[in-house]
Design an enzyme around this catalytic site. Structure first.
Site, mmCIF file in Angstrom:
data_model
loop_
_atom_site.group_PDB
_atom_site.id
_atom_site.type_symbol
_atom_site.label_atom_id
_atom_site.label_comp_id
_atom_site.label_asym_id
_atom_site.label_seq_id
_atom_site.Cartn_x
_atom_site.Cartn_y
_atom_site.Cartn_z
ATOM 1 N N CYS A 180 -5.178 -9.410 -5.758
ATOM 2 C CA CYS A 180 -4.776 -9.487 -4.341
ATOM 3 C C CYS A 180 -3.547 -10.381 -4.281
ATOM 4 O O CYS A 180 -3.635 -11.555 -3.910
ATOM 5 C CB CYS A 180 -5.907 -10.035 -3.483
ATOM 6 N N ALA A 181 -2.393 -9.847 -4.664
ATOM 7 C CA ALA A 181 -1.255 -10.671 -5.061
ATOM 8 C C ALA A 181 -0.355 -11.153 -3.931
ATOM 9 O O ALA A 181 0.234 -12.229 -4.022
ATOM 10 C CB ALA A 181 -0.414 -9.912 -6.080
ATOM 11 N N ALA A 182 -0.180 -10.346 -2.864
ATOM 12 C CA ALA A 182 0.790 -10.716 -1.827
ATOM 13 C C ALA A 182 0.354 -12.011 -1.143
ATOM 14 O O ALA A 182 -0.845 -12.258 -1.003
ATOM 15 C CB ALA A 182 0.911 -9.582 -0.807
ATOM 16 N N GLY A 184 2.798 -13.523 -3.047
ATOM 17 C CA GLY A 184 3.384 -13.522 -4.374
ATOM 18 C C GLY A 184 3.678 -14.852 -5.030
ATOM 19 O O GLY A 184 4.182 -14.882 -6.149
ATOM 20 N N ASP A 210 -1.759 -5.153 -4.478
ATOM 21 C CA ASP A 210 -2.174 -5.506 -3.122
ATOM 22 C C ASP A 210 -2.494 -4.223 -2.364
ATOM 23 O O ASP A 210 -1.823 -3.198 -2.547
ATOM 24 C CB ASP A 210 -1.105 -6.301 -2.383
ATOM 25 N N ASP A 237 -6.532 -0.367 -3.356
ATOM 26 C CA ASP A 237 -7.666 -1.176 -2.928
ATOM 27 C C ASP A 237 -8.282 -1.801 -4.175
ATOM 28 O O ASP A 237 -8.803 -1.104 -5.046
ATOM 29 C CB ASP A 237 -8.689 -0.296 -2.201
ATOM 30 N N ASP A 264 -7.828 -13.865 -6.185
ATOM 31 C CA ASP A 264 -7.613 -14.704 -4.996
ATOM 32 C C ASP A 264 -7.863 -13.822 -3.776
ATOM 33 O O ASP A 264 -6.948 -13.224 -3.224
ATOM 34 C CB ASP A 264 -6.185 -15.255 -5.009
ATOM 35 N N CYS A 317 -8.899 -19.747 0.168
ATOM 36 C CA CYS A 317 -8.440 -20.894 0.967
ATOM 37 C C CYS A 317 -9.404 -21.075 2.136
ATOM 38 O O CYS A 317 -8.988 -21.290 3.276
ATOM 39 C CB CYS A 317 -7.003 -20.714 1.426
#
Length: 716
Positions: A180-182, A184, A210, A237, A264, A317
């Site tokens: 889930c990279a964005a 970045g 993403d 997905d 993440d 987070c």
């Protein structure tokens, strides 16, 4: 969904906000100023007090910290020699001047390296982003941060966000997946670690995925600053990410299992309240309940794609144990010892943290709390699930949830974060790596069979998002390649099949470079996965400027990746003073004359044909600064092909004068206001003068008419 409790109204907060807007008078600005957001939420406080997010004695400090603004933090990136030079800049007089630029003593300008980040490459200052942006005293610091971020030399990243890639322990030979990279920032950090030994093209690679198509392009922009040929951005997905395949040296096909995976996951984000205060207005426990299932599916898929012996980092987070420890416990209990938590705190010296929670209560949307699944009200049993509850007291030692890392805002003036590091001990299921690779003939027959089906029975293909240009790799007999190879004296071991373009017809405008492993991955999987971007720009078409022998110039983006293959005939060693002269020139059509440069440079350029070349600067010493720049040898001139931000960055490293590039936006605004007032005053004066002249003309006209009338004979 289950029956909701009486009094529950979906979207109550948003409707209350609409009501206030409707009550406002027509024509008024109904927007709520950002600074007027009330930093508080009774349900938030009630929930986390009940859960026991921190010791009771720390509660007031926790709440005071989470309601304050975040300090500014950044990481230094780039090759070892460039990073070392940037550390010297941060420690040196330049940044001290930026922080002490005639401001009052009301600001805390302390800046210090983070003790747990290696080589002093991560820094934190007590100034907030708002103070740096709004106070004229810090305009030079603001310019520095913006320019270096645009250049890619620093990354403005929140302190706690730096942790997941750091504990993932990426090496240059690793295959890495960021699920889930964005946007970045963590992907960029993973790429830095992949290139950590200054290898231009390491054997490993990073796949950044993403689910949001638009956010993928944000990810591309962020990652492009790193200029790596070992990155691919994909759009899928992550909870149902297909198996990727790669070809083996013997010609067989194999499923890709990754050495390192960063998971993440999307979360409620209440750990980011210090930088996203609008979350105070919309916080609800329902967010965590709804996200638990999504997070668990993504996490499990990541574990399935991980190689035995590999490492996975799960992070959020969020403060909520339903999104953190509950997800970890669920997977550990369902995989029968296939995964285990790893304690990495010894590698993070100086980090203040809390261990993972081993016991918690589960709250409903209406904040009704339950210790066990058996206690849950029947109305909530479709939203609250058994897997959300903590392990039984007798099983706590088995799961070792205390090895997770929880960071709270008051512990070291950061945001809140959760990190869990896991190692894979055995396959999760026997079917994990069983798959069938179809050959070309089987794929053709399958497609023909599908095409014969009625439209309503055909398998739906993903068509969401933008349509991507194709990835067309070079063939050995590519028509433009002989001229490029000859002009730049490229060595025979450079494989042109790793070059690609994004068009099938017409002139090739930009040529990109990928690593061999990345090329194979794209070729084998672009029918299954939507690839958004890969490769680093290496050559740019330049038909003009005497480029008769070769119509392509070298792009600065990919120069490091090909530098070792370029022959001596297109290399120019340049002294420091000459390089500063070239970098100071910001008018491309007035490049410095060759005769104005040193004799050392003139001698090298004497027999060099016009066109693209490589400029080389090297400081003395084993660890001295080394720079490779894309240059242009004109008929009588020499220039560097470089963006404005890159030039300013290099001038700063070389000790050049950057004052002419340092724009004071506050003074500029004052000057514009003064100019506008002067123009208005001038226009007013001209108008008054015009009126006076008009009145004077009218008086003169009347006087002349009276004189003329007086001279005329009177009528009888």
């Amino acid at each position: 969904m289950g029956k909701r409790k009486a009094g529950f109204r979906k979207g109550r907060a948003s409707r209350a906000k609409v009501s206030k807007v409707e009550e406002a008078q027509p024509g008024e600005d109904n927007r709520i100023p950002y600074q007027d957001i009330v930093k508080g939420n009774e349900k938030f406080e009630q929930y986390y007090k009940t859960v026991g997010i921190c010791k009771e004695s720390e509660w007031d400090e926790f709440m005071q910290s989470i309601k304050s603004d975040l300090p500014t933090t950044f990481r230094i990136t780039g090759s070892k020699s460039v990073a070392k030079k940037m550390v010297e800049v941060v420690k040196g007089q330049f940044l001290k001047d930026c922080l002490n630029n005639g401001h009052t003593n009301e600001f805390d300008t302390t800046i210090y390296p983070l003790p747990w980040y290696p080589d002093n490459l991560a820094w934190q200052m007590n100034l907030t982003k708002k103070e740096i942006r709004r106070e004229e005293a810090f305009y030079k610091l603001h310019n520095f941060l913006i320019m270096e971020t645009e250049n890619g030399t620093i990354s403005r990243q929140e302190t706690v966000s730096m942790l997941p890639p750091l504990v993932l322990d990426v090496k240059p030979h690793h295959t890495v997946l960021d699920m889930c990279a964005a946007p970045g920032s963590k992907t960029a950090q993973l790429l830095e670690m992949l290139h950590g030994e200054d290898d231009a093209i390491p054997s490993g690679y990073v796949i950044a995925n993403d689910v949001d198509n638009k956010r993928c392009y944000m990810l591309v922009h962020q990652a492009k600053r790193l200029n790596s040929p070992c990155l691919a951005v994909i759009n899928h997905d992550s909870a149902i990410l297909p198996n990727l395949t790669c070809s083996m040296p013997n010609g067989s096909m194999e499923q890709v299992q990754f050495d390192r995976i960063l998971c993440d996951v999307p979360c409620s984000g209440d750990g980011t309240l210090r930088k996203n205060p609008d979350i105070w207005m919309k916080w609800t426990q329902a967010n965590a309940i709804n996200l638990h299932g999504v997070q668990s599916r993504i996490f499990r898929r990541g574990c399935e794609l991980l190689k035995v012996g590999g490492r996975l980092v799960y992070s959020t987070c969020s403060l909520n144990p339903l999104e953190n420890e509950a997800v970890i416990h669920r997977l550990l209990s369902e995989t029968d010892g296939a995964m285990r938590l790893v304690d990495v705190t010894s590698t993070l010296p100086g980090l203040n943290y809390s261990p993972g929670m081993e016991s918690w209560v589960v709250g409903s949307r209406n904040l009704e709390f339950y210790k066990t699944w058996e206690e849950v009200d029947e109305n909530w049993r479709t939203t609250i699930r058994p897997q959300m509850f903590p392990p039984k007291p007798e099983d706590r030692a088995k799961y070792e949830l205390n090895k997770c890392i929880r960071i709270l805002p008051h512990q070291q003036n950061t945001g809140a974060f959760f990190v869990a590091v896991l190692e894979k001990l055995k396959p999760i299921s026997p079917k994990e790596k069983s798959f069938k690779i179809m050959n070309a003939e089987e794929e053709r027959l399958k497609k023909e069979k599908e095409d014969r089906l009625p439209e309503n029975q055909r398998k739906r293909r993903r068509r969401d998002g933008y349509r991507e240009d194709p990835f067309v790799f070079f063939k050995e007999d590519e028509d433009v390649w002989p001229d490029i190879k000859s002009f730049y004296e490229l060595s025979d071991d450079f494989d042109c099949k790793n070059l690609l373009v994004r068009c099938t017809v017409g002139k090739k405008k930009n040529i990109y470079l990928t690593s061999s492993a990345m090329r194979d991955l794209v070729i084998q999987n672009q029918g299954t996965i939507k690839f958004i971007n890969t490769g680093v720009k290496l050559f740019v078409r330049s038909d003009n400027r005497n480029m008769k022998k070769c119509p392509f110039r070298i792009a600065n983006d990919g120069l490091e990746s090909i530098f070792n293959s370029i022959g001596p005939g297109r290399r120019v060693t340049i002294p420091k003073d000459d390089l500063i002269t070239l970098l100071m020139n910001d008018t491309p059509d007035q490049a410095p004359l060759i005769e104005s440069l040193s004799e050392v440079v003139q001698a090298q350029l004497k027999d060099l044909a016009a066109g693209s070349c490589v400029l080389i600067y090297k400081e003395e010493g084993e660890d001295g600064l080394v720079l490779h720049l894309s240059g242009w040898r004109g008929t009588t001139t020499l220039r560097v092909y470089m963006a404005h931000c890159n030039s300013v960055h290099l001038l700063r490293l070389l000790g050049g004068d950057v004052s002419k590039f340092d724009i004071n936006k506050f003074q500029k605004a004052k000057d514009e206001v003064a100019k506008k007032l002067a123009e208005e005053e001038k226009a007013s004066d001209e108008a008054e003068t015009g009126e006076e002249e008009k009145a004077s003309d009218e008086v003169e006209t009347k006087t002349e008419e009276n004189v003329e009338n007086k001279d005329q004979p009177q009528a009888n």
